[in-house]
Design a protein around this motif. Structure first.
Motif, PDB file in Angstrom:
ATOM      1  N   LYS A 158       0.827  -1.219   0.000  1.00 58.07           N
ATOM      2  CA  LYS A 158       0.000   0.000   0.000  1.00 58.07           C
ATOM      3  C   LYS A 158       0.863   1.272   0.000  1.00 58.07           C
ATOM      4  N   SER A 159       1.792   1.338   0.961  1.00 57.40           N
ATOM      5  CA  SER A 159       2.625   2.547   1.053  1.00 57.40           C
ATOM      6  C   SER A 159       3.471   2.687  -0.215  1.00 57.40           C
ATOM      7  N   SER A 160       3.967   1.567  -0.717  1.00 61.82           N
ATOM      8  CA  SER A 160       4.770   1.610  -1.945  1.00 61.82           C
ATOM      9  C   SER A 160       3.928   2.091  -3.119  1.00 61.82           C
ATOM     10  N   ALA A 187       5.704   7.831   1.576  1.00 64.09           N
ATOM     11  CA  ALA A 187       5.123   6.951   2.598  1.00 64.09           C
ATOM     12  C   ALA A 187       6.147   5.869   2.880  1.00 64.09           C
ATOM     13  N   GLU A 188       6.510   5.695   4.142  1.00 65.57           N
ATOM     14  CA  GLU A 188       7.555   4.717   4.447  1.00 65.57           C
ATOM     15  C   GLU A 188       7.057   3.304   4.164  1.00 65.57           C
ATOM     16  N   ALA A 189       7.857   2.571   3.400  1.00 64.93           N
ATOM     17  CA  ALA A 189       7.469   1.200   3.033  1.00 64.93           C
ATOM     18  C   ALA A 189       8.487   0.236   3.614  1.00 64.93           C
ATOM     19  N   TYR A 206       3.535  -2.141   9.243  1.00 62.82           N
ATOM     20  CA  TYR A 206       4.386  -0.964   9.451  1.00 62.82           C
ATOM     21  C   TYR A 206       3.579   0.331   9.608  1.00 62.82           C
ATOM     22  N   THR A 207       2.666   0.595   8.670  1.00 55.47           N
ATOM     23  CA  THR A 207       1.923   1.856   8.722  1.00 55.47           C
ATOM     24  C   THR A 207       0.853   1.781   9.805  1.00 55.47           C
ATOM     25  N   MET A 208       0.916   2.702  10.756  1.00 56.38           N
ATOM     26  CA  MET A 208      -0.050   2.720  11.871  1.00 56.38           C
ATOM     27  C   MET A 208      -0.922   3.962  11.806  1.00 56.38           C
ATOM     28  N   VAL A 267      -4.983   7.861   0.451  1.00 56.39           N
ATOM     29  CA  VAL A 267      -4.873   7.638   1.896  1.00 56.39           C
ATOM     30  C   VAL A 267      -4.302   6.253   2.192  1.00 56.39           C
ATOM     31  N   ASP A 268      -3.279   6.256   3.050  1.00 48.02           N
ATOM     32  CA  ASP A 268      -2.619   5.017   3.462  1.00 48.02           C
ATOM     33  C   ASP A 268      -3.289   4.523   4.740  1.00 48.02           C
ATOM     34  N   ASN A 269      -4.296   3.674   4.599  1.00 44.75           N
ATOM     35  CA  ASN A 269      -4.977   3.169   5.790  1.00 44.75           C
ATOM     36  C   ASN A 269      -4.149   2.077   6.442  1.00 44.75           C
TER      37      ASN A 269
END
Ligand SMILES: Nc1nc2c(ncn2[C@@H]2O[C@H](COP(=O)(O)OP(=O)(O)OP(=O)(O)O)[C@@H](O)[C@H]2O)c(=O)[nH]1
Ligand SMILES: [Mg+2]
Length: 296
Positions: free
Chosen positions: A40-42, A61-63, A70-72, A86-88
């Motif tokens: 997702k972030s990638s 976005a950090e991947a 990873y993504t919180m 949006v990075d959910n």
């Protein structure tokens, strides 16, 4: 469509373009969902990269590859004036309330920029939904996008199918399926699985990453096609009269109903468990009594 045309379509997209105008919407929110580590972030970094000129890859976005996700924080990244992605928070294996939290993100009931905690119980979940009234948002046109990696056959068929159906109930849109890691697995087989579950748009992509960032025609086209498909969906829906405020109310009702059903389900399970424990205890006591009687 060639790359220049795709880019122009995306950059010049305006909610005002249709015959009925924007109908009160101010931006398109591309809402990314999917299991942890599926890209997702990638995908966000890839979208930013293909819309910018040149070969300067920035990790917005950090991947990272992690087991627990990873993504919180639910972060948003503007692609144009009217399109934001949006990075959910991704999920690994979900219990009932964690699943409700996914829908809370989809329905914009969790503010952007906020850490997403998997709420543990009924009252915490209800409170989170109520708190979203502090800053009600009914001007976003929500487009769900589900990211899944080609390196994995879908084991969670029922879960994914239900998610897709609930996306339609909440947004009116069948989620666009993005199959990441296109060159690392059998994406055709994964695509087939999604199509059999009712997916309308499935696009396989290879994300650009810090390690692999040489722009090629195929990779760039695939990524742009995802955004273009989302915008085509928005245009289609804006041809019908819509009421953003009413839609928000309907989404909230869906959430309340969903949380209520989970609560009932859990209460029923608790009740069954207690009943079976009571019966076991009763049986044990009876056997003990019988044992005493034979001794006498
Ligand atoms: N080869 C390849 N690697 C990818 C692709 N997409 C993502 N990756 C890598 O896979 C790892 C996980 O990707 P993320 O983008 O962090 O995944 P995520 O879905 O955001 O994960 P969470 O934030 O944990 O939910 C990273 O190391 C990425 O560089 C892809 O299409 N191809
Ligand atoms: Mg992530």
């Amino acid at each position: 469509m060639d790359i220049r045309q795709l880019k122009d379509n995306i950059r010049s997209f305006s909610l005002e373009d249709g015959d009925l105008g924007s109908q009160g919407y101010k931006r398109v929110l591309l809402q990314l969902f999917g299991f942890t580590g599926h890209g997702k972030s990638s995908f966000i970094n890839s979208c930013m990269y293909v819309l910018e000129e040149g070969e300067n890859f920035i990790e917005y976005a950090e991947a990272r590859e992690t087991l627990e996700g990873y993504t919180m924080i639910r972060n948003a990244y503007p692609l144009t004036d009217q399109i934001t992605i949006v990075d959910n928070r991704g999920c690994s294996k979900l219990n009932d309330f964690e699943r409700a939290e996914v829908y809370a993100q989809l329905g914009n009931c969790i503010p952007i920029g906020q850490k997403v905690d998997w709420e543990k119980n009924y009252s915490a979940m209800m409170e989170a939904i109520e708190n979203s009234e502090l800053e009600p948002n009914f001007t976003d046109f929500l487009v769900p996008i589900f990211v899944y990696r080609a390196t994995k056959m879908i084991n969670e068929m029922e879960e994914v199918k239900t998610f897709m159906e609930n996306c339609v109930k909440m947004t009116g849109i069948v989620p666009i399926i993005v199959i990441a890691f296109k060159t690392k697995g059998d994406y055709l087989e994964v695509e087939k699985q999604f199509r059999l579950m009712g997916a309308e748009t499935v696009i396989a992509i290879e994300n650009y990453t810090t390690e692999s960032k040489i722009k090629t025609l195929g990779r760039t086209t695939d990524i742009l096609m995802v955004i273009d498909s989302a915008l085509r969906n928005v245009r289609f829906h804006l041809e019908q009269p819509r009421n953003p405020r009413r839609e928000r109310i309907e989404r909230k009702k869906f959430m309340y109903n969903y949380i209520h059903q989970i609560h009932l389900h859990q209460e029923r399970e608790k009740h069954e468990k207690e009943k079976s424990e009571r019966e076991k205890e009763k049986k044990k006591q009876e056997e003990e009594r019988k044992g005493i009687c034979t001794l006498l």
